[in-house]
Design a protein around this motif. Structure first.
Motif, PDB file in Angstrom:
ATOM      1  N   GLU A  74      11.279  25.241  -0.445  1.00  0.00           N
ATOM      2  CA  GLU A  74      10.358  24.612  -1.396  1.00  0.00           C
ATOM      3  C   GLU A  74       9.447  23.636  -0.679  1.00  0.00           C
ATOM      4  N   LYS A  75       8.245  23.530  -1.154  1.00  0.00           N
ATOM      5  CA  LYS A  75       7.267  22.614  -0.574  1.00  0.00           C
ATOM      6  C   LYS A  75       7.326  21.283  -1.319  1.00  0.00           C
ATOM      7  N   TYR A  76       7.160  20.237  -0.591  1.00  0.00           N
ATOM      8  CA  TYR A  76       7.100  18.908  -1.185  1.00  0.00           C
ATOM      9  C   TYR A  76       5.656  18.428  -1.124  1.00  0.00           C
ATOM     10  N   GLU A  77       5.366  17.383  -1.800  1.00  0.00           N
ATOM     11  CA  GLU A  77       4.001  16.870  -1.885  1.00  0.00           C
ATOM     12  C   GLU A  77       3.671  15.998  -0.679  1.00  0.00           C
ATOM     13  N   ILE A  78       4.046  16.473   0.504  1.00  0.00           N
ATOM     14  CA  ILE A  78       3.855  15.678   1.717  1.00  0.00           C
ATOM     15  C   ILE A  78       2.384  15.450   2.035  1.00  0.00           C
ATOM     16  N   ILE A  79       1.528  16.370   1.627  1.00  0.00           N
ATOM     17  CA  ILE A  79       0.091  16.218   1.893  1.00  0.00           C
ATOM     18  C   ILE A  79      -0.436  14.959   1.214  1.00  0.00           C
ATOM     19  N   GLN A  80      -0.013  14.707  -0.003  1.00  0.00           N
ATOM     20  CA  GLN A  80      -0.448  13.498  -0.710  1.00  0.00           C
ATOM     21  C   GLN A  80       0.009  12.251   0.020  1.00  0.00           C
ATOM     22  N   THR A  81       1.203  12.300   0.577  1.00  0.00           N
ATOM     23  CA  THR A  81       1.726  11.145   1.286  1.00  0.00           C
ATOM     24  C   THR A  81       0.931  10.901   2.573  1.00  0.00           C
ATOM     25  N   TYR A  82       0.609  11.988   3.279  1.00  0.00           N
ATOM     26  CA  TYR A  82      -0.216  11.839   4.481  1.00  0.00           C
ATOM     27  C   TYR A  82      -1.614  11.312   4.130  1.00  0.00           C
ATOM     28  N   LEU A  83      -2.174  11.759   3.018  1.00  0.00           N
ATOM     29  CA  LEU A  83      -3.478  11.245   2.588  1.00  0.00           C
ATOM     30  C   LEU A  83      -3.392   9.758   2.244  1.00  0.00           C
ATOM     31  N   ASN A  84      -2.289   9.366   1.636  1.00  0.00           N
ATOM     32  CA  ASN A  84      -2.058   7.963   1.321  1.00  0.00           C
ATOM     33  C   ASN A  84      -2.033   7.141   2.617  1.00  0.00           C
ATOM     34  N   LYS A  85      -1.318   7.654   3.622  1.00  0.00           N
ATOM     35  CA  LYS A  85      -1.245   6.946   4.906  1.00  0.00           C
ATOM     36  C   LYS A  85      -2.622   6.879   5.560  1.00  0.00           C
ATOM     37  N   ALA A  86      -3.368   7.975   5.507  1.00  0.00           N
ATOM     38  CA  ALA A  86      -4.712   7.998   6.089  1.00  0.00           C
ATOM     39  C   ALA A  86      -5.622   6.976   5.409  1.00  0.00           C
ATOM     40  N   ALA A  87      -5.506   6.847   4.106  1.00  0.00           N
ATOM     41  CA  ALA A  87      -6.322   5.873   3.373  1.00  0.00           C
ATOM     42  C   ALA A  87      -5.985   4.445   3.796  1.00  0.00           C
ATOM     43  N   ILE A  88      -4.709   4.181   4.003  1.00  0.00           N
ATOM     44  CA  ILE A  88      -4.290   2.843   4.433  1.00  0.00           C
ATOM     45  C   ILE A  88      -4.823   2.560   5.841  1.00  0.00           C
ATOM     46  N   LEU A  89      -4.647   3.525   6.747  1.00  0.00           N
ATOM     47  CA  LEU A  89      -5.128   3.341   8.115  1.00  0.00           C
ATOM     48  C   LEU A  89      -6.647   3.194   8.154  1.00  0.00           C
ATOM     49  N   SER A  90      -7.336   3.931   7.326  1.00  0.00           N
ATOM     50  CA  SER A  90      -8.792   3.829   7.255  1.00  0.00           C
ATOM     51  C   SER A  90      -9.220   2.443   6.776  1.00  0.00           C
ATOM     52  N   GLU A  91      -8.505   1.939   5.803  1.00  0.00           N
ATOM     53  CA  GLU A  91      -8.793   0.588   5.296  1.00  0.00           C
ATOM     54  C   GLU A  91      -8.574  -0.463   6.389  1.00  0.00           C
ATOM     55  N   MET A  92      -7.665  -0.158   7.314  1.00  0.00           N
ATOM     56  CA  MET A  92      -7.391  -1.048   8.443  1.00  0.00           C
ATOM     57  C   MET A  92      -8.403  -0.848   9.573  1.00  0.00           C
ATOM     58  N   LYS A  93      -9.389   0.023   9.358  1.00  0.00           N
ATOM     59  CA  LYS A  93     -10.413   0.371  10.355  1.00  0.00           C
ATOM     60  C   LYS A  93      -9.812   1.142  11.532  1.00  0.00           C
ATOM     61  N   LYS A  94      -8.723   1.837  11.303  1.00  0.00           N
ATOM     62  CA  LYS A  94      -8.098   2.683  12.322  1.00  0.00           C
ATOM     63  C   LYS A  94      -8.402   4.144  11.981  1.00  0.00           C
ATOM     64  N   HIS A  95      -9.686   4.466  11.985  1.00  0.00           N
ATOM     65  CA  HIS A  95     -10.149   5.771  11.530  1.00  0.00           C
ATOM     66  C   HIS A  95      -9.633   6.923  12.400  1.00  0.00           C
ATOM     67  N   GLU A  96      -9.618   6.722  13.718  1.00  0.00           N
ATOM     68  CA  GLU A  96      -9.128   7.799  14.604  1.00  0.00           C
ATOM     69  C   GLU A  96      -7.665   8.109  14.329  1.00  0.00           C
ATOM     70  N   LYS A  97      -6.874   7.077  14.126  1.00  0.00           N
ATOM     71  CA  LYS A  97      -5.453   7.279  13.828  1.00  0.00           C
ATOM     72  C   LYS A  97      -5.282   7.930  12.454  1.00  0.00           C
ATOM     73  N   ALA A  98      -6.150   7.590  11.529  1.00  0.00           N
ATOM     74  CA  ALA A  98      -6.096   8.167  10.186  1.00  0.00           C
ATOM     75  C   ALA A  98      -6.375   9.663  10.235  1.00  0.00           C
ATOM     76  N   ILE A  99      -7.244  10.084  11.131  1.00  0.00           N
ATOM     77  CA  ILE A  99      -7.584  11.508  11.251  1.00  0.00           C
ATOM     78  C   ILE A  99      -6.405  12.310  11.782  1.00  0.00           C
ATOM     79  N   GLU A 100      -5.601  11.698  12.653  1.00  0.00           N
ATOM     80  CA  GLU A 100      -4.431  12.381  13.213  1.00  0.00           C
ATOM     81  C   GLU A 100      -3.506  12.790  12.091  1.00  0.00           C
TER      82      GLU A 100
END
Length: 100
Positions: A74-100
């Motif tokens: 079964e698949k979990y909603e991990i994509i949403q969690t990764y997007l959440n992390k990317a949004a947080i990192l982006s807000e921290m101005k860590k855009h390159e890390k957010a893209i990873e």
């Protein structure tokens, strides 16, 4: 007030006896994932980015564990969690890390 409620929810989900009140370990994992994602959003809103990243990273750990150990595939909603992390990192101005 919101932080107190979320902190109590985390404390409750981390207690050893909670398992007898939840249908399955998978259900408990899903509750933890949702709670840590919500906690990360709350920390982000409060501009406590280190705590937000820590919370969302914990949710990702749980999701990866559940996905790896799920016999039904079964698949979990991990994509949403990764997007959440990317949004947080982006807000921290860590855009390159957010893209990873």
């Amino acid at each position: 007030m919101d932080l107190k409620i979320m902190t109590k929810a985390v404390d409750l989900l981390m207690t050893p006896y909670i398992g007898k009140y939840v249908d399955s370990p998978k259900s408990l994992g899903s509750l933890k994932i949702l709670t840590f994602n919500n906690l990360a959003c709350l920390y982000k809103k409060m501009k406590k980015f280190a705590l937000a990243v820590k919370s969302v990273s914990y949710a990702i750990q749980i999701e990866e564990f559940l996905f790896k150990n799920d016999e039904k595939g079964e698949k979990y909603e991990i994509i949403q969690t990764y997007l959440n992390k990317a949004a947080i990192l982006s807000e921290m101005k860590k855009h390159e890390k957010a893209i990873e």
